[in-house]
Design a protein around this motif. Structure first.
Motif, PDB file in Angstrom:
ATOM      1  N   ALA A  68       0.832  -1.200   0.000  1.00 57.46           N
ATOM      2  CA  ALA A  68       0.000   0.000   0.000  1.00 57.46           C
ATOM      3  C   ALA A  68       0.867   1.250   0.000  1.00 57.46           C
ATOM      4  O   ALA A  68       0.509   2.254  -0.601  1.00 57.46           O
ATOM      5  N   LYS A  69       1.984   1.199   0.692  1.00 60.45           N
ATOM      6  CA  LYS A  69       2.805   2.384   0.886  1.00 60.45           C
ATOM      7  C   LYS A  69       4.252   2.090   0.538  1.00 60.45           C
ATOM      8  O   LYS A  69       4.718   0.948   0.651  1.00 60.45           O
ATOM      9  N   LEU A  70       4.967   3.161   0.171  1.00 52.02           N
ATOM     10  CA  LEU A  70       6.383   3.018  -0.171  1.00 52.02           C
ATOM     11  C   LEU A  70       7.188   2.413   0.979  1.00 52.02           C
ATOM     12  O   LEU A  70       8.048   1.550   0.759  1.00 52.02           O
ATOM     13  N   GLY A  71       6.924   2.886   2.204  1.00 51.59           N
ATOM     14  CA  GLY A  71       7.678   2.390   3.361  1.00 51.59           C
ATOM     15  C   GLY A  71       7.502   0.890   3.542  1.00 51.59           C
ATOM     16  O   GLY A  71       8.446   0.174   3.899  1.00 51.59           O
ATOM     17  N   GLU A  72       6.281   0.428   3.291  1.00 56.95           N
ATOM     18  CA  GLU A  72       6.000  -1.007   3.377  1.00 56.95           C
ATOM     19  C   GLU A  72       6.824  -1.750   2.320  1.00 56.95           C
ATOM     20  O   GLU A  72       7.467  -2.768   2.606  1.00 56.95           O
ATOM     21  N   ALA A  73       6.820  -1.203   1.099  1.00 61.32           N
ATOM     22  CA  ALA A  73       7.567  -1.834  -0.002  1.00 61.32           C
ATOM     23  C   ALA A  73       9.077  -1.817   0.286  1.00 61.32           C
ATOM     24  O   ALA A  73       9.767  -2.812   0.055  1.00 61.32           O
ATOM     25  N   GLU A  74       9.568  -0.701   0.813  1.00 58.13           N
ATOM     26  CA  GLU A  74      11.011  -0.625   1.125  1.00 58.13           C
ATOM     27  C   GLU A  74      11.408  -1.685   2.154  1.00 58.13           C
ATOM     28  O   GLU A  74      12.437  -2.352   2.012  1.00 58.13           O
ATOM     29  N   ALA A  75      10.566  -1.847   3.172  1.00 61.10           N
ATOM     30  CA  ALA A  75      10.887  -2.814   4.231  1.00 61.10           C
ATOM     31  C   ALA A  75      10.870  -4.245   3.698  1.00 61.10           C
ATOM     32  O   ALA A  75      11.760  -5.045   4.010  1.00 61.10           O
ATOM     33  N   LEU A  76       9.882  -4.576   2.875  1.00 61.16           N
ATOM     34  CA  LEU A  76       9.794  -5.949   2.362  1.00 61.16           C
ATOM     35  C   LEU A  76      10.874  -6.201   1.308  1.00 61.16           C
ATOM     36  O   LEU A  76      11.451  -7.296   1.247  1.00 61.16           O
ATOM     37  N   GLY A 343       7.650 -20.673  17.163  1.00 52.73           N
ATOM     38  CA  GLY A 343       8.591 -19.657  16.694  1.00 52.73           C
ATOM     39  C   GLY A 343       7.931 -18.300  16.689  1.00 52.73           C
ATOM     40  O   GLY A 343       6.813 -18.135  17.207  1.00 52.73           O
ATOM     41  N   ALA A 344       8.625 -17.316  16.095  1.00 52.33           N
ATOM     42  CA  ALA A 344       8.074 -15.964  15.991  1.00 52.33           C
ATOM     43  C   ALA A 344       8.586 -15.327  14.707  1.00 52.33           C
ATOM     44  O   ALA A 344       9.712 -15.598  14.288  1.00 52.33           O
ATOM     45  N   TRP A 345       7.749 -14.524  14.068  1.00 50.48           N
ATOM     46  CA  TRP A 345       8.162 -13.744  12.891  1.00 50.48           C
ATOM     47  C   TRP A 345       7.910 -12.278  13.184  1.00 50.48           C
ATOM     48  O   TRP A 345       6.850 -11.930  13.720  1.00 50.48           O
ATOM     49  N   PRO A 346       8.831 -11.408  12.793  1.00 50.32           N
ATOM     50  CA  PRO A 346       8.556  -9.980  12.966  1.00 50.32           C
ATOM     51  C   PRO A 346       7.478  -9.504  12.003  1.00 50.32           C
ATOM     52  O   PRO A 346       7.342 -10.052  10.907  1.00 50.32           O
ATOM     53  N   VAL A 347       6.712  -8.502  12.403  1.00 50.25           N
ATOM     54  CA  VAL A 347       5.825  -7.803  11.464  1.00 50.25           C
ATOM     55  C   VAL A 347       6.732  -6.777  10.780  1.00 50.25           C
ATOM     56  O   VAL A 347       6.888  -5.646  11.230  1.00 50.25           O
ATOM     57  N   THR A 348       7.383  -7.251   9.702  1.00 56.66           N
ATOM     58  CA  THR A 348       8.518  -6.548   9.090  1.00 56.66           C
ATOM     59  C   THR A 348       8.239  -5.065   8.841  1.00 56.66           C
ATOM     60  O   THR A 348       9.092  -4.220   9.123  1.00 56.66           O
ATOM     61  N   ALA A 349       7.074  -4.779   8.283  1.00 59.78           N
ATOM     62  CA  ALA A 349       6.782  -3.398   7.873  1.00 59.78           C
ATOM     63  C   ALA A 349       5.807  -2.732   8.840  1.00 59.78           C
ATOM     64  O   ALA A 349       5.077  -1.820   8.473  1.00 59.78           O
ATOM     65  N   ARG A 350       5.830  -3.163  10.110  1.00 56.32           N
ATOM     66  CA  ARG A 350       4.945  -2.552  11.100  1.00 56.32           C
ATOM     67  C   ARG A 350       5.144  -1.030  11.136  1.00 56.32           C
ATOM     68  O   ARG A 350       6.279  -0.546  11.246  1.00 56.32           O
ATOM     69  N   GLY A 351       4.049  -0.309  11.042  1.00 55.09           N
ATOM     70  CA  GLY A 351       4.112   1.150  11.171  1.00 55.09           C
ATOM     71  C   GLY A 351       4.699   1.861   9.965  1.00 55.09           C
ATOM     72  O   GLY A 351       4.843   3.083   9.976  1.00 55.09           O
ATOM     73  N   ARG A 352       5.043   1.115   8.906  1.00 55.60           N
ATOM     74  CA  ARG A 352       5.652   1.764   7.727  1.00 55.60           C
ATOM     75  C   ARG A 352       4.542   2.291   6.821  1.00 55.60           C
ATOM     76  O   ARG A 352       4.259   1.739   5.768  1.00 55.60           O
ATOM     77  N   SER A 353       3.937   3.362   7.265  1.00 59.05           N
ATOM     78  CA  SER A 353       2.783   3.908   6.539  1.00 59.05           C
ATOM     79  C   SER A 353       3.128   5.152   5.729  1.00 59.05           C
ATOM     80  O   SER A 353       2.239   5.856   5.239  1.00 59.05           O
ATOM     81  N   THR A 354       4.418   5.440   5.585  1.00 56.15           N
ATOM     82  CA  THR A 354       4.800   6.633   4.813  1.00 56.15           C
ATOM     83  C   THR A 354       5.380   6.231   3.465  1.00 56.15           C
ATOM     84  O   THR A 354       5.845   5.119   3.304  1.00 56.15           O
TER      85      THR A 354
END
Ligand code: PLP
Ligand code: MN
Length: 354
Positions: A68-76, A343-354
């Motif tokens: 949805a957002k650039l920040g999300e794409a950058e993180a993934l 186990g556990a997985w991080p929510v990689t792009a948590r809060g990356r809404s910019t």
């Protein structure tokens, strides 16, 4: 450092839990559906914001993912996801600079809905999709003529025209299938006029991308979309559980575990999951089992009302009302198989809404 496996009852709550086996069955079912219908699958990663899950979707046959957002794409992308379509417009100078940098690293496409933005995107290295407004006026061009004009601007700017995006958000949660079918059929008639106008003007439209968990099976039947952007099907939530879905059946795979922290009033108990533990746009969560009713009790707590209530310090498992904004409230998914945390997985792009 957490050592696995550990008993689910040892997790500090509120905790976001993911049944990976159920999620994998959901991923496989949607991949199989798209394959048998000859449709490309590009799941929306706004739902999970997780590089692990994106890679599983791609390994199961998805052509890439949506963000949805650039920040999300950058993180993934930083975590190894190599093909991303951005479903929201990027319009600022800084945003376009970031988009250009990202397009130098991965396969990237982005929607646009205004000629000025398209001209500013010239040379960005991403493929451009004409975003078509289905009538909600969130984003998109608002007429077939505007779609043609935008396609012309894209070509004139020397940019690759990837196709058309048409996402009908308001139709996804129409409760009854027959009502949803009628509504999305009408929306698709309009899309056909937009595509006909583009064809008449000589534009090749290789990809028509859209659909959500509520409409994808109807969209497949209507035969206009070539690519499905479904998101919530991997987890489901209370909102989708209350809808009469079509296509393969999906399982609830996401829960929040909470603990009873006070039980001094007959007919109610207080649990440690409130406004900070669930998205609040779609009503209340529901306990996975039993008949207790939940009510928000402020930022940190919620109440359960009913007859057979859990006792002080006991655990309660809840189905979130709306999965995507709930996930964004947590740092990690705890992976569960029954009563064991594996186990556990991080929510990689948590809060990356910019
Ligand atoms: N595409 C776009 C543009 C969206 O905004 C969304 C969700 O809001 C989706 C696809 C996925 O829809 P769903 O989560 O209902 O499957
Ligand atoms: Mn959603």
């Amino acid at each position: 450092m957490t050592h696995f496996p550990l008993p689910r009852a040892d997790l500090a709550t509120p905790a976001l839990l993911l049944d990976v086996a159920a999620m994998d069955r959901n991923i496989a079912a949607m991949a199989e559906f798209a394959r048998t219908r000859g449709l490309a699958l590009r799941p929306h990663a706004k739902t999970h914001k997780s590089s692990e899950i994106a890679k599983r979707q791609i390994a199961a046959g998805a052509v890439g993912i949506c963000c949805a957002k650039l920040g999300e794409a950058e993180a993934l992308a930083a975590d190894g996801v190599g093909d991303i379509h951005l479903t929201s417009p990027v319009v600022t100078r800084d945003g376009i600079a970031r988009l250009t940098a990202l397009a130098g690293k991965i396969g990237l496409s982005v929607v646009a809905d205004h000629p000025d933005v398209v001209r500013a995107l010239a040379g960005c290295g991403a493929t451009i999709f004409v975003d078509v407004d289905p009538g909600k006026h969130r984003t998109g061009v608002t007429s077939p003529e505007a779609a043609v004009a935008l396609a012309r601007t894209i070509i004139e700017a020397g940019l690759p025209l990837g196709g058309v995006q048409y996402y009908c958000g308001s139709e996804q949660h129409i409760t009854h299938l027959s009502d949803r079918h009628a509504a999305i059929s009408e929306k698709t008639d309009y899309l056909r006029t937009v595509l006909a106008a583009l064809a008449d003007a000589g534009f090749a439209i290789p990809v028509v991308t859209g659909a959500g968990t509520g409409t994808f099976a109807i969209d497949a039947e209507l035969g206009v979309l070539t690519e499905l952007q479904v998101g919530s099907y991997i987890f489901l939530d209370r909102e989708y559980r209350d809808c009469e879905l079509a296509g393969p059946s999906f399982e609830q795979a996401l829960w929040v575990d909470s603990t009873v922290v006070s039980a001094n009033t007959p007919g109610m108990v207080t649990i440690d999951a409130g406004l900070k533990s669930f998205a609040t746009d779609a009503g209340v969560p529901v306990p996975l089992s039993g008949s207790a009713r939940y009510a928000f009790m402020g930022d940190e707590q919620g109440a359960l009302f009913g007859e057979a209530l859990p006792a002080l310090a006991e655990r309660v498992t809840l189905v979130p009302p709306h999965c995507d904004p709930t996930v964004n409230l947590y740092d990690r998914y705890w992976l569960v198989a029954g009563e064991t945390v594996t186990g556990a997985w991080p929510v990689t792009a948590r809060g990356r809404s910019t």
